[in-house]
Motif scaffolding. Structure first.
Motif, PDB file in Angstrom:
ATOM      1  N   THR A   1      29.460 102.726  86.373  1.00 44.95           N
ATOM      2  CA  THR A   1      30.609 102.859  87.272  1.00 44.95           C
ATOM      3  C   THR A   1      30.904 101.540  87.965  1.00 44.95           C
TER       4      THR A   1
ATOM      5  N   ARG B   1      32.528  99.217  85.548  1.00 41.16           N
ATOM      6  CA  ARG B   1      33.921  99.553  85.327  1.00 41.16           C
ATOM      7  C   ARG B   1      34.791  99.104  86.505  1.00 41.16           C
TER       8      ARG B   1
ATOM      9  N   GLN C   1      35.302  95.480  85.993  1.00 38.01           N
ATOM     10  CA  GLN C   1      36.250  95.204  84.913  1.00 38.01           C
ATOM     11  C   GLN C   1      37.694  95.367  85.381  1.00 38.01           C
ATOM     12  N   ARG C   2      37.936  96.299  86.277  1.00 38.25           N
ATOM     13  CA  ARG C   2      39.300  96.516  86.774  1.00 38.25           C
ATOM     14  C   ARG C   2      39.808  95.347  87.605  1.00 38.25           C
TER      15      ARG C   2
ATOM     16  N   TRP D   1      43.521  95.328  82.651  1.00 41.22           N
ATOM     17  CA  TRP D   1      42.301  96.122  82.762  1.00 41.22           C
ATOM     18  C   TRP D   1      42.267  97.002  84.006  1.00 41.22           C
TER      19      TRP D   1
ATOM     20  N   PHE E   1      41.896 100.697  83.293  1.00 40.91           N
ATOM     21  CA  PHE E   1      40.758 101.242  82.538  1.00 40.91           C
ATOM     22  C   PHE E   1      40.354 102.596  83.123  1.00 40.91           C
TER      23      PHE E   1
ATOM     24  N   ASP F   1      38.017 105.946  84.160  1.00 42.22           N
ATOM     25  CA  ASP F   1      36.676 106.110  84.709  1.00 42.22           C
ATOM     26  C   ASP F   1      35.667 106.330  83.575  1.00 42.22           C
ATOM     27  N   VAL F   2      34.448 105.875  83.811  1.00 40.43           N
ATOM     28  CA  VAL F   2      33.366 106.177  82.872  1.00 40.43           C
ATOM     29  C   VAL F   2      32.904 107.608  83.137  1.00 40.43           C
TER      30      VAL F   2
END
Length: 891
Positions: A248, A251, A254-255, A262, A265, A267-268
């Motif tokens: 999380t 991620r 990454q955003r 990105w 993207f 949610d995981v």
């Protein structure tokens, strides 16, 4: 938590870079930087899928990691604004620093190389970046002294970005060069650095399969069973970040790369059991490491063990352990030697020590493993004789276990077993260049990572060469046999070779034909494996390459030049409709109405004409005509042309994209990632946009292509980029010849013939030199890079530090009305890049040229009022090229 055998070298190198002036005038200098781990990538965001691991290491083991980013990604798109070039580089650097900060990483070393465009060519990347990039990476390694190095995939795997390949090759080369006093000796003699040997080197990712969940590391099964692949589970919770899983957190990081789209993207999974591992493949290790299959090899510290952490019962940190076969290529029933060497840390003995060598079942091993008593800083070695059995033919692992009075250690190496002669399908140019690199650098464990492929036009023929190599010490003769799948034939099934000298290679040619044009092409099933069997005096070698079918079409001559009006007139396009609806990247179309299309192509005189019909139920962002670039951000049609069908990369091709609609209404066209980027000069375009569809028509004068067209083999592709959002991000890519990364792979484009066409006799067939963007952001113009340089006491961009006799520093700053008065002290002429910074960022900047030694006072105008904690940070460029950063508070 450190130190290892490298501590003394680390201290010496660190002291060499303590600057004479303090970082802030009121404070003493901070200690020099000393990293534990270093990731080497090509662009901001390349490290983004390793941040779960870096964050865990930092939180649990205080591992201080840094990131080398060769470029700032100026060649990428921008989903958040109009910035491009250096301005985009500044934006992407800020995104990267925000992203990695979420994993506890503070240091980002930008090397200021240019990011030119998407390519899958490492040779082109090397050409554009220049010869000094390796020197810069080596300098950063010697300055920061990381025990663990991480990087990307160096192989020309299908779709692998050429910049990523080259960054990884630089990291692998630097792993060895940084320890070699003969490599870049001026860094030692002039700059005061010392050789430094990182302990372990890894590539991100792993070729193989695994389950998700906490067992992801232990259930990984590598494609090459002799390869060491370690996993770090991303489902572990972070105690310092509220119990979020590290996946999380990764991620969320990454955003931060909003400019690359990105921010959207998803949610995981919230269930940790659905989260997998970050995998890393070991390239080399100078220290003992966890044995594959052991519990230690699946622990989160597996990559750190032996370098930064010490597992229970293992030898002390700083112990070196090496296993060195006399040759990588070994033969059945032919003995070779293996030397095992152990070195004790400089401050601790190993005592009575021995080594045991293990080989696969059926192999013979002889020799004593007695290493004697190994005192502190001393070395012991043992040599073994190993003989593979008859019939062995594979990549194999040789392993050594070290037993001492102070713990145990493990290491291993790969060897490859083959008969006297082996045969393989001829390599693509990029693959051949990569294999040559592995041989020249001495990393044979990295060869063979790419399955050999050659493309073949549907219904067509080509020559396939089988390269036969004699790895024995005697002259060999034998045969080469092809076993092709259904739908393919060859001019002969078997061919002889004879009198092949020891160590020599020869090529045995076959002509292969796709006898069934109904076979699937491209990524819809166009990959056809076959078998090559090569015989020699002591057995047969077998390789399994593939033929890849690409679509083919004959382009007819039009009775008259089509009117370029966006409407398909009667008789304008007599040729077949090409299906351009096949997915090659992104999210699959939900229906034909979502995204699908056909295209028709004709020629008249010296011009190609294309009519493209696209079904698209949602129109993407309407970009202004002034922003007609980076076409993948919205709906667009791209046409790629390789004049003679022989290009290794797109710098010798023509690539043009059309946006069917702009904010102002009419379409626009651009060239991108080809021989001459920019406006599509000479090309005529028209479009018609209707409910749920658009049509694009183009006229491309063949004189604008980089070379005369071969009417029997024109590389052609037609690609559609589909966006269903208004945030300048694309979701789906479809086309005619479809493979991952196909926009950068000319050899995978379709093949077109132009019956009856002949180019002008005086048109050259050799393409002109490419025109490639070469402007990247300088770290001197990045206040964040300058602030880091002050904090870590290192020069900028992997370059040398300015000599004290050529240095210049900011010594005071005083606030005034709408400006800050700055005083500089210089020991020689140079240039100062000044930034007024506060808690909100940059409030003013100025570049000042200083004519000579002395004190200079200048005024930096403000673009806004300063807020809390204002400072002036300065970058100094000496006339000889060295840099220095300094910083003072604003009074």
């Amino acid at each position: 938590m450190k130190r290892s055998l490298y501590a003394l070298v680390a201290v010496a190198a660190a002291l060499a870079f303590v600057p004479a002036a303090p970082a802030l005038a009121e404070h003493a200098p901070a200690p020099p930087i000393d990293l534990d781990a270093l990731f080497v990538g090509a662009h901001p965001d390349d490290e983004a899928f390793s941040l779960s691991t870096l964050g865990q290491w930092n939180e649990d083991h205080r591992v201080r990691a840094g990131v080398v980013t060769v470029t700032r990604g100026e060649g990428g798109g921008n989903a958040v604004g109009p910035e491009e070039g250096p301005a985009l580089g500044l934006l992407r650097e800020a995104e990267e620093r925000t992203a990695v900060g979420k994993a506890g990483v503070r240091e980002v070393f930008n090397l200021d190389d240019v990011d030119f465009y998407y390519t899958v060519s490492a040779p082109l990347t090397d050409q554009i970046w220049g010869e000094d990039t390796l020197e810069k990476v080596v300098r950063v390694v010697r300055q920061t002294r990381p025990e663990v190095m991480l990087t990307m995939d160096p192989a020309p795997s299908p779709g692998n970005h050429g910049n990523h390949q080259q960054a990884a090759r630089l990291a692998v080369e630097a792993f060895y060069a940084a320890a070699d006093p003969k490599a870049f000796p001026e860094q030692l003699t002039r700059e005061g650095l010392r050789p430094f040997a990182p302990a372990r080197l890894f590539l991100g990712g792993g070729r193989g399969t695994s389950q998700v969940g906490p067992a992801c590391a232990s259930t990984f099964r590598p494609t090459n069973p002799a390869q060491n692949v370690y996993g770090v589970w991303s489902g572990r919770p972070s105690q310092s970040q509220g119990g979020k899983t590290w996946a999380t957190i990764e991620r969320e990081a990454q955003r931060s790369y909003a400019s690359q789209g990105w921010a959207v993207f998803p949610d995981v999974p919230s269930d940790p059991a659905q989260l997998g591992c970050d995998f890393f493949t070991q390239v080399d290790s100078r220290v003992p490491f966890p044995e594959p299959g052991s519990a230690a090899a699946t622990a989160p510290t597996a990559i750190l063990d032996g370098a930064l952490t010490r597992a229970a019962g293992t030898v002390p940190l700083g112990t070196l352990l090496d296993l060195r076969p006399s040759t990588f290529d070994v033969r059945p029933r032919t003995a070779f030697t293996v030397k095992v060497t152990a070195t004790a840390p400089s401050g601790e003995p190993l005592g009575r020590s021995s080594a045991a060598l293990r080989a696969p079942d059926g192999w013979q091993v002889s020799g004593s493993g007695d290493l004697g008593r190994i005192a502190q800083g001393r070395t012991g070695s043992a040599t073994f004789t190993v003989t593979p059995p008859q019939g062995a033919s594979e990549r194999a692992r040789l392993a050594a276990t070290l037993t001492t009075e102070h713990g145990r250690g493990y290491t291993d190496r790969q060897v490859e077993v083959s008969p006297a002669v082996r045969g393989g399908q001829q390599s693509l140019p990029q693959v051949a260049q990569y294999e040559k690199w592995t041989a020249e650098l001495g990393v044979p464990q990295l060869r063979g990572l790419v399955t050999p492929v050659l493309t073949l036009p549907s219904g067509g023929s080509r020559q396939v060469g089988v390269v036969v190599t004699n790895v024995s010490g005697t002259t060999q003769s034998g045969t080469v046999r092809l076993d092709l799948p259904a739908g393919f034939t060859a001019d002969r099934a078997e061919a002889p070779y004879s009198g092949l000298a020891a160590g020599a290679s020869t090529t045995v040619p076959f002509t292969v034909t796709n006898s069934d044009p109904a076979l699937k092409t491209s990524n819809q099933g166009g990959d056809y494996a076959y078998t090559i069997t090569t015989t020699s005096a002591d057995g047969s070698s077998v390789s399994k390459p593939a033929l890849e079918l690409v679509p083919a079409a004959a382009i007819p001559q039009a009775a008259a030049a089509p009117a370029v009006d966006g409407v398909e007139g009667d008789g304008e396009y007599a040729g077949p409709a090409l299906d351009i609806s096949r997915l090659w990247e992104g999210t699959a179309c939900s229906s034909a109405a979502d995204c699908s299309g056909t295209a028709k192509v004709s020629w008249r005189d010296d011009t190609l004409f294309l009519m493209v019909h696209v079904k698209d139920d949602v129109v993407g962002t309407r970009l202004p005509a002034s922003d007609c670039k980076r076409h993948w951000r919205t709906d667009s049609v791209e046409v790629t042309l390789d004049p003679r069908g022989t290009s290794e990369n797109t710098s010798t091709t023509f690539k043009a994209a059309v946006l069917p609609v702009t904010a102002e209404g009419p379409p626009c066209a651009l060239r991108d990632a080809d021989n001459h980027q920019g406006p599509a000069t000479g090309m005529r375009v028209a479009s018609k946009v209707s409910a749920g569809a658009y049509d694009v028509e183009m006229a491309i004068p063949m004189e604008t292509l980089p070379g005369a067209v071969d009417p029997a083999h024109l590389g052609l592709n037609i690609l559609v980029y589909d966006s269903d959002t208004q945030d300048k991000t694309g979701q789906t890519r479809i086309g005619w010849s479809t493979w991952g990364g196909v926009q950068g792979d000319p050899y995978r484009w379709g093949v077109a013939t132009l019956p009856g066409y002949q180019p002008p006799a005086d048109r050259p067939t050799t393409p002109p030199d490419p025109v490639i963007p070469d402007t990247g952001l300088s770290s001197l113009d990045s206040p964040q890079s300058l602030e880091q340089a002050v904090r870590v006491h290192l020069p900028l961009a992997g370059g040398p530090s300015a000599k004290e006799s050529e240095s210049g520093r900011v010594v005071s700053a005083t606030s005034g009305r709408n400006a800050v008065k700055v005083t500089l002290r210089a020991n020689a002429a140079g240039k100062a890049h000044l930034f007024v910074r506060d808690d909100q960022g940059t409030a003013g900047s100025r570049v000042v040229t200083v004519s000579g030694k002395g004190t200079t006072t200048v005024t930096v105008p403000l673009t806004r009022a300063t807020v809390a904690h204002p400072t002036v940070v300065a970058g100094w460029q000496a006339t000889s090229g060295g840099t220095l950063a300094s910083q003072v508070r604003v009074r």
